[in-house]
Design an enzyme around this catalytic site. Structure first.
Site, PDB file in Angstrom:
ATOM      1  N   ASP A   1       0.850  -1.097   0.028  1.00 36.94           N
ATOM      2  CA  ASP A   1       0.006   0.090   0.094  1.00 36.94           C
ATOM      3  C   ASP A   1       0.868   1.265  -0.017  1.00 36.94           C
ATOM      4  O   ASP A   1       1.703   1.495   0.862  1.00 36.94           O
ATOM      5  CB  ASP A   1      -0.798   0.054   1.351  1.00 36.94           C
ATOM      6  CG  ASP A   1      -1.970   1.032   1.106  1.00 36.94           C
ATOM      7  OD1 ASP A   1      -1.619   2.233   1.053  1.00 36.94           O
ATOM      8  OD2 ASP A   1      -3.198   0.605   1.396  1.00 36.94           O
ATOM      9  N   ARG A   2       0.738   2.077  -1.077  1.00 30.47           N
ATOM     10  CA  ARG A   2       1.586   3.258  -1.422  1.00 30.47           C
ATOM     11  C   ARG A   2       1.257   4.372  -0.041  1.00 30.47           C
ATOM     12  O   ARG A   2       2.263   4.978   0.521  1.00 30.47           O
ATOM     13  CB  ARG A   2       1.374   3.934  -2.454  1.00 30.47           C
ATOM     14  CG  ARG A   2       1.767   3.190  -3.789  1.00 30.47           C
ATOM     15  CD  ARG A   2       1.330   1.974  -4.159  1.00 30.47           C
ATOM     16  NE  ARG A   2       0.038   1.858  -4.397  1.00 30.47           N
ATOM     17  CZ  ARG A   2      -0.906   0.891  -4.414  1.00 30.47           C
ATOM     18  NH1 ARG A   2      -0.277  -0.087  -3.869  1.00 30.47           N
ATOM     19  NH2 ARG A   2      -2.144   0.895  -4.885  1.00 30.47           N
TER      20      ARG A   2
ATOM     21  N   CYS B   1      -1.248   5.215 -10.915  1.00 31.03           N
ATOM     22  CA  CYS B   1      -1.352   5.482  -9.440  1.00 31.03           C
ATOM     23  C   CYS B   1      -0.870   6.621  -9.014  1.00 31.03           C
ATOM     24  O   CYS B   1       0.529   6.703  -9.078  1.00 31.03           O
ATOM     25  CB  CYS B   1      -0.873   4.199  -8.841  1.00 31.03           C
ATOM     26  SG  CYS B   1      -0.874   4.273  -6.839  1.00 31.03           S
ATOM     27  N   ASN B   2      -1.331   7.685  -8.447  1.00 27.90           N
ATOM     28  CA  ASN B   2      -0.811   8.854  -7.919  1.00 27.90           C
ATOM     29  C   ASN B   2       0.141   8.466  -6.893  1.00 27.90           C
ATOM     30  O   ASN B   2       1.187   9.110  -6.855  1.00 27.90           O
ATOM     31  CB  ASN B   2      -1.867   9.741  -7.629  1.00 27.90           C
ATOM     32  CG  ASN B   2      -2.584  10.464  -8.702  1.00 27.90           C
ATOM     33  OD1 ASN B   2      -2.271  11.087  -9.255  1.00 27.90           O
ATOM     34  ND2 ASN B   2      -3.887   9.891  -8.848  1.00 27.90           N
TER      35      ASN B   2
ATOM     36  N   LYS C   1     -12.238   0.820  -3.960  1.00 29.05           N
ATOM     37  CA  LYS C   1     -11.318  -0.160  -4.444  1.00 29.05           C
ATOM     38  C   LYS C   1     -11.989  -1.719  -3.849  1.00 29.05           C
ATOM     39  O   LYS C   1     -11.854  -2.693  -4.313  1.00 29.05           O
ATOM     40  CB  LYS C   1     -10.152   0.031  -3.123  1.00 29.05           C
ATOM     41  CG  LYS C   1      -8.959   1.034  -3.724  1.00 29.05           C
ATOM     42  CD  LYS C   1      -7.914   0.873  -2.683  1.00 29.05           C
ATOM     43  CE  LYS C   1      -6.802   2.100  -3.431  1.00 29.05           C
ATOM     44  NZ  LYS C   1      -6.267   1.840  -4.338  1.00 29.05           N
TER      45      LYS C   1
ATOM     46  N   CYS D   1      -6.536  11.222  -7.114  1.00 26.09           N
ATOM     47  CA  CYS D   1      -6.472   9.587  -6.697  1.00 26.09           C
ATOM     48  C   CYS D   1      -7.286   9.195  -7.950  1.00 26.09           C
ATOM     49  O   CYS D   1      -8.455   9.290  -8.499  1.00 26.09           O
ATOM     50  CB  CYS D   1      -7.016   9.363  -5.479  1.00 26.09           C
ATOM     51  SG  CYS D   1      -7.411   7.630  -5.088  1.00 26.09           S
TER      52      CYS D   1
END
Lengths: 243, 243
Positions: A60-61, A95-96, A177, A208
């Site tokens: 998870d970023r 994906c930002n 998500k 996002c």
């Protein structure tokens, strides 16, 4: 080897575009759809050659940026290397949050990427009516200052939600998500966008990749800027120059 | 090398699923969406690791099957090899016509694929109310006998449209690829499905990946079987057994 074959093939068929995806999978589908829509083509054969590396197991970023989770850099490096090995001319990440790690990926994998965030800031700076941009993004993207830094560099003032509103944004993102977004949560997200406008935002940036899946252009109180669409347009242009 | 890394990674993260796509790009997006929807997951990290090789420059499968175009086998071999090189455990092709060439690809690239057509025939043979299945497919898929052979082997009678109706089916498929499907053409396609039912079809098989984009389940006069959905379910099951 395979890379040489690809290089030879490029001359005839255009470059291979790499997409570092899977973060999340739905956003990857969304970006690829936008890339197809952005491509002027009437037959299959006129579309771009694309390789998508969709590894949803990348840590998870958001958690990593705020220092609570595993560093995703190694997994992103693996993906960028796969794209390079297969012959990609460049890559993009749909994906930002991952953009916080891409400069470090670039140190380990010699393959250029096009930053969705820079493309967005550049685009907004060219719109005369835009002085300030409201940001709907993850806690992590905001705390890493990704959009704030780029927008400021291009002369656009970034506006972020207040704490309670930001909590709503995060709820909406995780609901997309999980495929469990409710009507009530959609309505709350629109109210957050309205607050950003009240604070002076001339546009709302869907910063996002899950946001455009939670709020439509019609529902947004100001023009909703989708960085994924801007990135798709840039990819089409760049691939054209590499033909 | 990279393959060894992937094998080690597989143990922890599940197998890499290969998708041979780009034929057309819209059908690839559609299949990946269906795969995501078929996956029981509440977070990104619970989704499957996927690599999509989307090369829309693969020569037209339909033209090749009827002997009027370049053989796509070499391009499909290139794609399968890329998927294998990147560590895919198996692959699927989200294009019915390409299945005419996959046995020859298998002779050149030692990587198993799951046939969308066999999965469909097996599924229909298990439904007690299905004696005959109407086929909406390209001229090429029909002339290669792909579905007819598999259905017959599984004890289901294949029913194909009459010549004029088949012309309408082809028009609709190419219109979807070009993003130019009209309401009138949609209505004509529904009439073709009704003719198949008049000839005895208990189900309508969307035997070209563009058909579900041209006719909805609600519009179909009998249950509309989408081989891409059946394949997505099979991929999820197979990936689960390889964990």
């Amino acid at each position: 080897m395979t890379s040489d074959n690809s290089a030879a093939a490029d001359a005839a068929q255009g470059p291979l575009v790499g997409i570092l995806g899977g973060m999340g999978p739905a956003a990857t589908v969304d970006f690829y759809s936008k890339l197809i829509a952005a491509t002027p083509a009437a037959t299959d054969q006129q579309h771009l050659r694309v390789m998508i590396w969709a590894d949803p197991t990348v840590p998870d970023r958001s958690q990593a940026i705020v220092g609570r989770g595993e560093d995703p850099t190694a997994k992103l490096v693996e993906g960028a290397q796969k794209l390079k090995d297969a012959g990609a001319a460049f890559y993009v990440a749909a994906c930002n949050g991952s953009h916080a790690f891409l400069p470090r990926v670039r140190e380990q994998v010699e393959l250029d990427y096009v930053s969705m965030i820079e493309v967005t800031a550049e685009h907004l700076s060219a719109l005369p009516y835009v002085k300030a941009a409201g940001l709907l993004a993850t806690d992590a993207t905001l705390s890493a200052g990704l959009y704030q830094d780029s927008l400021t560099a291009f002369g656009v003032e970034p506006i972020v939600p207040q704490a309670a509103d930001q909590h709503t944004v995060m709820e909406a993102i995780y609901a997309v998500k999980a495929g469990s977004l409710t009507t009530e949560l959609r309505a709350q997200l629109i109210r957050v966008a309205q607050s950003l406008v009240a604070q002076g935002a001339d546009v709302i940036v869907a910063a996002c990749t899950e946001i455009p899946l939670a709020m439509t252009t019609e529902e947004s109180p100001r023009p909703l800027v989708d960085p994924a669409v801007l990135l798709a347009n840039r990819v089409v242009t760049k691939a054209g120059t590499l033909r």
